[in-house]
Design an enzyme around this catalytic site. Structure first.
Site, PDB file in Angstrom:
ATOM      1  N   ASP A   1      27.635  37.445  42.977  1.00  0.00           N
ATOM      2  CA  ASP A   1      29.018  37.918  42.853  1.00  0.00           C
ATOM      3  C   ASP A   1      29.145  39.335  43.397  1.00  0.00           C
ATOM      4  O   ASP A   1      30.067  39.652  44.153  1.00  0.00           O
ATOM      5  CB  ASP A   1      29.453  37.904  41.385  1.00  0.00           C
ATOM      6  CG  ASP A   1      29.388  36.523  40.755  1.00  0.00           C
ATOM      7  OD1 ASP A   1      29.247  35.539  41.500  1.00  0.00           O
ATOM      8  OD2 ASP A   1      29.459  36.437  39.514  1.00  0.00           O
TER       9      ASP A   1
ATOM     10  N   SER B   1      31.070  29.613  42.277  1.00  0.00           N
ATOM     11  CA  SER B   1      30.694  30.971  41.876  1.00  0.00           C
ATOM     12  C   SER B   1      30.771  31.933  43.040  1.00  0.00           C
ATOM     13  O   SER B   1      31.089  33.105  42.873  1.00  0.00           O
ATOM     14  CB  SER B   1      29.239  30.990  41.398  1.00  0.00           C
ATOM     15  OG  SER B   1      29.145  30.618  40.075  1.00  0.00           O
TER      16      SER B   1
ATOM     17  N   GLU C   1      23.515  34.752  39.334  1.00  0.00           N
ATOM     18  CA  GLU C   1      24.978  34.803  39.311  1.00  0.00           C
ATOM     19  C   GLU C   1      25.486  36.213  39.597  1.00  0.00           C
ATOM     20  O   GLU C   1      26.317  36.429  40.482  1.00  0.00           O
ATOM     21  CB  GLU C   1      25.492  34.342  37.943  1.00  0.00           C
ATOM     22  CG  GLU C   1      26.999  34.328  37.823  1.00  0.00           C
ATOM     23  CD  GLU C   1      27.634  33.266  38.699  1.00  0.00           C
ATOM     24  OE1 GLU C   1      27.397  32.076  38.443  1.00  0.00           O
ATOM     25  OE2 GLU C   1      28.350  33.620  39.657  1.00  0.00           O
TER      26      GLU C   1
END
Ligand SMILES: *[C@@H]1O[C@H](CO)[C@@H](O)[C@H](O)[C@H]1NC(C)=O
Ligand SMILES: *[C@@H]1O[C@H](CO)[C@@H](O)[C@H](O)[C@H]1NC(C)=O
Ligand SMILES: *[C@@H]1O[C@H](CO)[C@@H](O)[C@H](O)[C@H]1NC(C)=O
Ligand SMILES: *[C@@H]1O[C@H](CO)[C@@H](O)[C@H](O)[C@H]1NC(C)=O
Length: 627
Positions: free
Chosen positions: A304, A549, A300
Site C-alpha cells: 500500500d 489491495s 500489505e
C-alpha cells in the site's frame, strides 16, 4: 375496576407468548454463526458487562440526499462540505430519544446515577451484571471457545421493548463476534479468520512466491507492474504542487506493519520510484513493530505504502495504523481517530469487536485510544474487509453512516472490494439461510464495500501478452476481483440507472438463489484499477503480489493528485466520489471493463462474470475531476 382487567390481559398474553417479555421485539440477531467456535458455557451471571446503547441518530434518512448535494457534479452546492461541528449537531440523537432510553433503564431497575450519556449524545453507557443485562434484553450470554484457546462472549439475539426500538440503533456487547483468535495468520488461518469476519482479515495481497530479480521496464507490464507501468496505463503525469494543503491517509490494521527498509528497496531499483515522506500517525498502537518480519506481517503495508508514496510524491502520506500486536483493531477504531462519536471513552467501542485501549496485555498499547485526534485526510484508502455475513444490519448501518458523514466533511473513503470474486474470504459461500459453509452456493459479498457511502475498488489486469495501451480485463490471476450485490444495503440513487441497465442488457445466468437480483440493492465495485503482478520490495527482495489491495491505494493516489490540482486553484477536495463517478459528465472519463469475471463459489460450478460488465464498473483513466 381497571386492575383485574390488566391482570387478565397480562395473563392471556403470558399464556400466548411464552417469552418473558411480551412487549419486546428482537432488535438484532446474528446473521451467521461463527465458524470454528464452540459455544462452551453460560456466562457467569455476576460478571460485569460494559453495556453501550447506540442511540438513534436524527436525520440519517437524509444522509444520501445531503451527500448528493455536495458530491453530485450538477448540484449547485457541489463541493460545499460541512464542518465537523455541523455534522455532529445535525445527526445528534434527540432529547426525546435520550429520555426514552433512560426511562427504560430506570424502569428496569438501574439507578439513574449508574446511567451515563456520552458527551456526543450518541451513546448511553451502563455497567451491568450479566444477570441484569439478560433481564434487560431478554437474552442469554454464552462463552464461545476457539481451538486456539481464545474465548469470547456473545448472545445470538436480543430484544428491546417496542416503544424503545425506534430510539436504539444497536446495543453492545451483544451479537457480534470478532476474529481475534489465533496469532500469526498463515495462509490457512488467514482464511479462517476471514470467515469470522473483521478487518484484520485483509483483502490480500497474495504473493505467487515469485522473487523478481531484474527491475522491470515498461515493455513487460503484463508480467511486472511498477509505478511507471501505472503512470503509462492511466496517464498519470502530474507532480503535486499544493502538498501543504492536501492529505492522503492509508489505513493499516492489527499485525500488519510496514518496514521502512522495504520502502527504499523499490526506490533503489529506479530513481523514478522515489517515495514521498510518511507521517506515521499511530493510534491504538504503541509502535510500528519490526520484530516480526514476513510477507504476512509486512506484505500489505509495504504494498500500500510503496505505491501510494511513489505515485503522489512529494505529497506526505498519513499512515493510519490501528491496533497493537496483542489486541488488534477494527474499522471502528480508525473511525475513532477521525470521529469522536465512536470512541471508547464515549462508550462507542465494543470489547468483543473493537480494540479497547489502554490494552493491559503484555506488549499492548498502554495509552488511551487516540480519539478525534485528526481531521480526516482528504482521501483514505483501506485495503481490508470482512464478509458482510459476519455483521448485523444494525452494526453495518451504524458504521456506514460514519462513512457518509466523512463524505459530508469532504473525505473520499476507498475500500478494496475483496479477492474472491462473488465469494467471501477464502472462497467461502453461503447456504440458503446465509451461513458460511464449505459447499455454499449463495454469493457472499464483502463489507464495508457494500456500504453505499464508500467507494469500492476492484482489480483489473493487463492481459498476458498485452501492453499498457490495450484494454484491461477483470483480474483473474492468483485472485478474482471482488464484486456483487449487498444483502443489507439498498441501491443508492447514483447507481440505479447503470445497475438497472446492466441487469436488463447483461442478465447474469443466476437466480435469487445466488444473489439478490431485484435491482434494489447496492452493487459493487464502483471503480477498478490494476491489481496484478505488482512488484514490491519486501524484506530485502522483490516479490510479485496480486489483489484489490493494490488497486485501492492506486486509485486513492489518483484522487489525491486530482485534489492537489483543485487545491492549487483554490477549490476544495472532491470528497465523496460515487455520484460523480456514475454521472453523465464523468462516466466518459473511465473505461468500461467488458472482459473477465468475478468467479467465486467455483467448487460448485458457479462462475460469475456479471459485475464487471456493468458500466458502473469502470477503470479510472485520466484525472478529469479538475475541470
Ligand atoms: C464502568 O466501569 C468502568 C470500569 O470500572 C468505569 O471506568 C466506568 O466509568 C463505568 N461506567 C459507568 C457508566 O459507570
Ligand atoms: C513475533 O515474534 C516473536 C519472537 O519470535 C514471537 O514470540 C511472537 O509470537 C510473534 N508474534 C506473533 C503475533 O506471531
Ligand atoms: C452441503 O453439505 C451439507 C452437510 O454435509 C449437506 O447437508 C447439504 O445438503 C450440502 N448442500 C449442498 C447444496 O450440497
Ligand atoms: C432483495 O432486496 C430487496 C430490497 O432490499 C428486498 O426487499 C428483498 O427481500 C431481497 N430479496 C431477497 C431474495 O433477499
Amino acid at each position: 375496576m381497571l386492575l383485574p382487567l390488566v391482570v387478565l390481559i397480562l395473563s392471556v398474553v403470558a399464556l400466548a407468548v411464552p417469552s418473558r417479555r411480551a412487549n419486546h421485539a428482537v432488535h438484532e440477531k446474528r446473521a451467521a454463526e461463527p465458524v470454528g467456535w464452540e459455544k462452551a458455557r453460560r456466562l457467569e451471571s455476576h460478571k460485569i458487562l460494559p453495556v453501550r446503547i447506540g442511540l438513534k441518530q436524527r436525520n440519517l434518512h437524509l444522509l444520501s440526499d445531503l451527500l448528493d448535494s455536495v458530491a453530485h457534479p450538477e448540484s449547485p452546492s457541489y463541493g460545499q462540505h460541512w464542518s465537523a461541528a455541523e455534522v455532529a449537531d445535525y445527526f445528534a440523537p434527540s432529547d426525546a430519544t435520550i429520555q426514552t432510553v433512560k426511562e427504560w433503564l430506570t424502569d428496569t431497575g438501574f439507578a439513574p446515577e449508574r446511567v451515563r450519556v456520552s458527551h456526543s449524545k450518541g451513546w448511553i453507557e451502563v455497567n451491568a451484571t450479566v444477570a441484569e443485562t439478560e433481564n434487560l434484553l431478554n437474552t442469554e450470554y454464552h462463552v464461545y471457545a476457539h481451538p486456539s484457546g481464545v474465548e469470547q462472549i456473545s448472545c445470538s439475539s436480543y430484544s428491546v421493548p417496542n416503544h424503545v426500538r425506534d430510539h436504539v440503533e444497536l446495543i453492545k456487547p451483544t451479537v457480534h463476534f470478532n476474529h481475534r483468535a489465533g496469532s500469526l495468520p498463515s495462509k490457512f488461518s488467514k482464511r479462517k479468520e476471514g470467515r469470522l469476519g473483521l478487518p484484520t482479515s485483509d483483502n490480500g495481497p497474495k504473493t505467487n512466491g515469485v522473487t523478481v530479480k531484474v527491475p522491470p521496464t515498461l515493455e513487460n507490464c503484463d508480467q511486472f507492474i511498477t509505478p511507471d507501468c501505472l503512470r503509462a496505463l492511466y496517464n498519470i503525469n502530474y507532480k503535486p504542487v499544493a502538498t501543504s494543503k492536501n492529505s492522503y491517509g492509508i489505513g493499516e490494521f492489527h499485525i500488519k506493519f510496514y518496514m521502512s527498509s522495504s520502502l527504499t528497496t523499490l526506490h533503489q531499483s529506479n530513481s523514478r520510484h522515489k517515495p514521498s515522506s510518511l507521517e506515521i500517525l499511530i493510534y491504538s498502537s504503541r509502535v510500528v513493530q519490526t520484530t516480526n518480519q514476513s510477507f504476512d506481517f509486512n506484505g500489505e503495508s509495504d504494498l500500500d505504502l510503496e505505491y501510494a508514496m511513489t505515485l503522489v510524491n512529494p505529497q506526505k502520506i498519513t499512515l493510519l495504523q490501528a491496533g497493537d500486536l496483542p489486541e488488534g483493531a477494527s474499522f471502528d477504531n480508525w473511525l475513532d481517530a477521525v470521529d469522536k462519536s465512536f470512541c471508547t471513552f464515549e462508550g462507542g467501542d465494543d470489547p468483543t469487536q473493537d480494540g479497547i485501549y489502554p490494552d493491559p496485555l503484555p506488549g499492548g498499547f498502554d495509552q488511551p485510544e487516540s480519539c478525534g485526534i485528526i481531521k480526516a485526510p482528504n482521501v483514505v484508502s483501506v485495503s481490508y474487509g470482512q464478509d458482510e455475513s459476519t455483521v448485523t444490519a444494525a452494526y453495518a448501518n451504524r458504521q456506514c453512516s460514519e462513512y457518509g458523514k466523512l463524505g459530508l466533511l469532504g473525505t473520499s473513503v476507498l475500500y478494496s472490494s475483496g479477492d474472491f470474486g462473488v465469494a467471501g474470504f477464502g472462497g467461502v459461500c453461503l447456504d440458503a439461510s446465509g451461513n458460511p459453509v464449505d459447499n455454499g452456493t449463495k454469493f457472499n459479498p464483502d463489507f464495508p464495500v457494500g456500504c453505499p457511502f464508500v467507494t469500492a475498488v476492484g482489480a483489473t489486469q493487463i492481459n498476458p501478452g498485452s501492453t499498457v495501451r490495450d484494454p484491461e480485463s477483470a483480474c483473474e490471476q492468483v485472485i478474482f476481483s471482488g464484486g456483487g450485490f449487498s444483502n443489507i444495503f439498498p441501491i443508492p440513487s447514483y447507481q440505479k440507472d447503470v445497475v438497472t441497465s446492466f441487469l436488463k442488457t447483461h442478465p447474469p445466468p443466476y437466480t435469487a438463489e445466488q444473489f439478490n437480483n431485484s435491482g434494489k440493492v447496492r452493487a459493487f465495485p464502483d471503480l477498478s484499477a490494476n491489481g496484478a503482478n505488482y512488484v514490491i520490495g519486501i524484506d530485502g527482495e522483490f516479490e510479485l503480489v496480486f489483489g484489490t489491495s493494490a488497486s485501492s491505494p492506486v486509485v486513492g493516489s489518483m484522487i489525491t493528485l486530482i485534489n492537489d490540482a483543485r487545491l492549487a486553484i483554490g477549490k476544495g477536495p472532491v470528497g465523496f466520489l460515487n455520484p460523480a463517478i456514475y454521472s453523465d459528465i464523468f462516466r466518459l472519463g473511465f473505461h468500461d471493463i467488458t472482459t473477465g469475471g468475478n468467479q467465486g463459489c467455483s467448487k460448485h460450478t458457479i462462475s460469475s462474470t456479471f459485475i464487471v460488465h456493468s458500466n458502473a464498473l469502470v477503470l479510472l483513466d485520466t484525472p478529469g475531476f479538475t475541470s
